[in-house]
Design a protein around this motif. Structure first.
Motif, PDB file in Angstrom:
ATOM      1  N   PHE A  73       0.829  -1.273   0.298  1.00 46.34           N
ATOM      2  CA  PHE A  73       0.314   0.473   0.355  1.00 46.34           C
ATOM      3  C   PHE A  73       0.964   1.330   0.321  1.00 46.34           C
ATOM      4  CE2 PHE A  73      -3.023  -2.572   1.203  1.00 46.34           C
ATOM      5  CZ  PHE A  73      -4.192  -2.919   0.384  1.00 46.34           C
ATOM      6  N   ARG A  74       1.645   0.978   0.979  1.00 45.15           N
ATOM      7  CA  ARG A  74       2.473   2.506   0.739  1.00 45.15           C
ATOM      8  C   ARG A  74       3.640   2.357   0.201  1.00 45.15           C
ATOM      9  NH1 ARG A  74       4.135   4.136   7.478  1.00 45.15           N
ATOM     10  NH2 ARG A  74       5.000   5.529   5.991  1.00 45.15           N
ATOM     11  N   ARG A  75       4.232   1.658  -0.093  1.00 46.55           N
ATOM     12  CA  ARG A  75       5.614   2.004  -0.975  1.00 46.55           C
ATOM     13  C   ARG A  75       5.389   1.461  -2.213  1.00 46.55           C
ATOM     14  NH1 ARG A  75      10.566  -2.086   1.488  1.00 46.55           N
ATOM     15  NH2 ARG A  75      10.913  -0.911  -0.254  1.00 46.55           N
ATOM     16  N   THR A  76       3.933   0.834  -2.116  1.00 43.30           N
ATOM     17  CA  THR A  76       3.622   0.757  -4.619  1.00 43.30           C
ATOM     18  C   THR A  76       2.620   1.231  -4.957  1.00 43.30           C
ATOM     19  OG1 THR A  76       4.226  -1.775  -3.849  1.00 43.30           O
ATOM     20  CG2 THR A  76       2.790  -1.513  -6.070  1.00 43.30           C
ATOM     21  N   ILE A  77       1.215   1.001  -4.227  1.00 39.88           N
ATOM     22  CA  ILE A  77       0.475   1.893  -4.258  1.00 39.88           C
ATOM     23  C   ILE A  77       0.968   3.871  -4.614  1.00 39.88           C
ATOM     24  CG2 ILE A  77      -2.398   2.608  -4.186  1.00 39.88           C
ATOM     25  CD1 ILE A  77      -1.364   0.040  -5.960  1.00 39.88           C
ATOM     26  N   ASP A  78       1.065   3.371  -3.208  1.00 36.85           N
ATOM     27  CA  ASP A  78       1.350   5.696  -2.814  1.00 36.85           C
ATOM     28  C   ASP A  78       2.667   5.943  -3.226  1.00 36.85           C
ATOM     29  OD1 ASP A  78      -0.318   7.589  -1.812  1.00 36.85           O
ATOM     30  OD2 ASP A  78       1.191   7.931   0.088  1.00 36.85           O
ATOM     31  N   ARG A  79       3.445   5.029  -3.506  1.00 31.37           N
ATOM     32  CA  ARG A  79       4.943   5.488  -4.198  1.00 31.37           C
ATOM     33  C   ARG A  79       5.592   5.852  -2.883  1.00 31.37           C
ATOM     34  NH1 ARG A  79       3.712   7.258 -10.459  1.00 31.37           N
ATOM     35  NH2 ARG A  79       1.897   5.109 -10.770  1.00 31.37           N
ATOM     36  N   GLU A  80       5.215   6.001  -1.591  1.00 24.59           N
ATOM     37  CA  GLU A  80       5.724   6.778  -0.368  1.00 24.59           C
ATOM     38  C   GLU A  80       7.488   6.055  -0.667  1.00 24.59           C
ATOM     39  OE1 GLU A  80       4.815   7.067   3.214  1.00 24.59           O
ATOM     40  OE2 GLU A  80       2.396   6.854   2.532  1.00 24.59           O
ATOM     41  N   ASP A  81       8.557   6.542  -0.015  1.00 24.66           N
ATOM     42  CA  ASP A  81      10.173   6.285  -0.129  1.00 24.66           C
ATOM     43  C   ASP A  81       9.949   6.310   1.425  1.00 24.66           C
ATOM     44  OD1 ASP A  81      12.930   5.371  -0.566  1.00 24.66           O
ATOM     45  OD2 ASP A  81      13.248   7.946  -0.821  1.00 24.66           O
ATOM     46  N   VAL A  82       9.924   4.818   2.106  1.00 22.08           N
ATOM     47  CA  VAL A  82       9.850   4.635   2.938  1.00 22.08           C
ATOM     48  C   VAL A  82      10.583   2.655   3.497  1.00 22.08           C
ATOM     49  CG1 VAL A  82       8.061   5.884   3.798  1.00 22.08           C
ATOM     50  CG2 VAL A  82       7.978   3.763   3.273  1.00 22.08           C
ATOM     51  N   PRO A  83      11.283   3.140   4.474  1.00 26.49           N
ATOM     52  CA  PRO A  83      11.615   1.752   4.495  1.00 26.49           C
ATOM     53  C   PRO A  83      11.003   0.689   4.823  1.00 26.49           C
ATOM     54  CG  PRO A  83      12.438   2.745   6.284  1.00 26.49           C
ATOM     55  CD  PRO A  83      11.879   3.519   5.406  1.00 26.49           C
ATOM     56  N   LEU A  84      11.031  -1.000   4.273  1.00 24.17           N
ATOM     57  CA  LEU A  84      10.984  -1.769   5.416  1.00 24.17           C
ATOM     58  C   LEU A  84      10.672  -1.303   7.022  1.00 24.17           C
ATOM     59  CD1 LEU A  84      11.557  -5.490   3.983  1.00 24.17           C
ATOM     60  CD2 LEU A  84       9.712  -3.343   3.305  1.00 24.17           C
ATOM     61  N   VAL A  85       9.370  -2.355   7.769  1.00 18.84           N
ATOM     62  CA  VAL A  85       9.488  -1.938   8.862  1.00 18.84           C
ATOM     63  C   VAL A  85      10.893  -1.734  10.287  1.00 18.84           C
ATOM     64  CG1 VAL A  85       8.771  -1.931  11.380  1.00 18.84           C
ATOM     65  CG2 VAL A  85       7.227  -1.413   8.965  1.00 18.84           C
ATOM     66  N   TRP A  86      11.189  -3.447  10.347  1.00 16.42           N
ATOM     67  CA  TRP A  86      12.319  -3.980  10.518  1.00 16.42           C
ATOM     68  C   TRP A  86      13.784  -4.390   9.700  1.00 16.42           C
ATOM     69  CZ3 TRP A  86       7.408  -5.575  11.314  1.00 16.42           C
ATOM     70  CH2 TRP A  86       6.528  -5.527  12.508  1.00 16.42           C
ATOM     71  N   SER A  87      13.734  -4.031   8.730  1.00 22.07           N
ATOM     72  CA  SER A  87      14.860  -4.398   7.776  1.00 22.07           C
ATOM     73  C   SER A  87      15.271  -2.838   6.805  1.00 22.07           C
ATOM     74  CB  SER A  87      14.838  -5.200   6.383  1.00 22.07           C
ATOM     75  OG  SER A  87      15.639  -6.020   5.597  1.00 22.07           O
ATOM     76  N   GLU A  88      16.424  -2.620   6.774  1.00 17.89           N
ATOM     77  CA  GLU A  88      16.867  -1.733   6.043  1.00 17.89           C
ATOM     78  C   GLU A  88      17.195  -2.053   4.964  1.00 17.89           C
ATOM     79  OE1 GLU A  88      20.257   0.958   8.181  1.00 17.89           O
ATOM     80  OE2 GLU A  88      18.347   0.894   9.707  1.00 17.89           O
ATOM     81  N   ARG A  89      17.858  -3.315   4.569  1.00 21.79           N
ATOM     82  CA  ARG A  89      18.191  -4.144   4.112  1.00 21.79           C
ATOM     83  C   ARG A  89      17.542  -4.139   2.703  1.00 21.79           C
ATOM     84  NH1 ARG A  89      20.729  -8.752   4.678  1.00 21.79           N
ATOM     85  NH2 ARG A  89      19.627  -8.921   6.143  1.00 21.79           N
ATOM     86  N   GLY A  90      16.001  -4.651   3.072  1.00 22.53           N
ATOM     87  CA  GLY A  90      14.312  -4.536   2.852  1.00 22.53           C
ATOM     88  C   GLY A  90      14.302  -6.822   2.693  1.00 22.53           C
ATOM     89  N   ASP A  91      14.610  -6.706   3.341  1.00 22.87           N
ATOM     90  CA  ASP A  91      14.532  -8.254   3.146  1.00 22.87           C
ATOM     91  C   ASP A  91      13.828  -8.896   3.941  1.00 22.87           C
ATOM     92  OD1 ASP A  91      14.874 -11.070   3.846  1.00 22.87           O
ATOM     93  OD2 ASP A  91      17.248 -10.866   5.026  1.00 22.87           O
ATOM     94  N   PHE A  92      12.183  -9.555   3.522  1.00 25.25           N
ATOM     95  CA  PHE A  92      11.076  -9.626   4.724  1.00 25.25           C
ATOM     96  C   PHE A  92      11.400 -11.093   5.331  1.00 25.25           C
ATOM     97  CE2 PHE A  92       9.483  -7.067   0.632  1.00 25.25           C
ATOM     98  CZ  PHE A  92       7.644  -6.341   0.795  1.00 25.25           C
ATOM     99  N   GLN A  93      12.228 -11.420   5.331  1.00 27.50           N
ATOM    100  CA  GLN A  93      12.647 -12.732   6.376  1.00 27.50           C
ATOM    101  C   GLN A  93      12.935 -12.304   7.742  1.00 27.50           C
ATOM    102  OE1 GLN A  93      11.862 -16.087   5.282  1.00 27.50           O
ATOM    103  NE2 GLN A  93      11.375 -14.253   3.753  1.00 27.50           N
ATOM    104  N   GLU A  94      13.412 -11.022   8.145  1.00 28.54           N
ATOM    105  CA  GLU A  94      14.047 -10.485   9.492  1.00 28.54           C
ATOM    106  C   GLU A  94      12.853  -9.891   9.847  1.00 28.54           C
ATOM    107  OE1 GLU A  94      16.499  -7.340   9.331  1.00 28.54           O
ATOM    108  OE2 GLU A  94      17.734  -8.216   7.515  1.00 28.54           O
TER     109      GLU A  94
END
Length: 173
Positions: A73-94
């Motif tokens: 929602f935020r990063r794709t649809i709204d195109r916000e430039d925000v990191p993931l909540v728990w990973s600065e590297r963009g790793d969803f597994q974290e």
């Protein structure tokens, strides 16, 4: 649906409605199901990997779904430039690593992302709104995002069913 579901924050989707109303209702139903699966458990129980050798936990699922809500929602649809909540590297597994997580922090993040997702969806003029997919650049519609989130919650709520039963014997949701 059990009578106490509405009292616990989960309302069943309508039997007849337009497409957008139906998608919203199913998504909210699945969000509420995850919350119900975590209800009345301690932080320790929420962090328990109840099905070894898997390390999956209920708290890990909540954290993961916060990331999924944010990404779509935020990063794709709204195109916000925000990191993931728990990973600065963009790793969803974290997000799945809930070994030192608390209910308060995980639920605060998840609830904030759900509210942001609702605002973004409600502000969109239609389900046909598109934005570029993060990996491929191909356009994805809000309709696809909502269907994907329903799928993601439904799949993980199945995991939550098994985790909760292994923790304290509670079945159903």
């Amino acid at each position: 649906m059990p009578e106490n579901d509405a009292a616990r924050g989960r309302v069943g989707p309508p039997l007849v409605a337009d497409e957008r109303t139906m998608l919203r209702a199913y998504l909210d139903f699945h969000r509420a199901t995850l919350a119900l699966k975590c209800a009345d458990l301690t932080d320790e129980q929420l962090r328990r990997a109840a099905s070894p050798p898997s390390t999956l936990t209920l708290l890990g699922l909540v954290r993961h779904m916060a990331e999924v809500e944010r990404a779509w929602f935020r990063r794709t649809i709204d195109r916000e430039d925000v990191p993931l909540v728990w990973s600065e590297r963009g790793d969803f597994q974290e997000a799945y690593d809930a070994s030192s997580a608390t209910r308060a922090a995980a639920f605060a993040a998840w609830e904030a992302e759900v509210e942001a997702a609702r605002r973004i969806e409600e502000a969109a003029p239609s389900l046909d709104v598109t934005a570029p997919h993060a990996k491929t650049g191909e356009p994805v519609s809000l309709r696809l995002v909502m269907l994907h989130l329903i799928h993601e919650y439904a799949r993980h709520n199945g995991h939550a069913d098994l985790l909760r039963e292994a923790i304290d014997g509670t079945v159903g949701a």
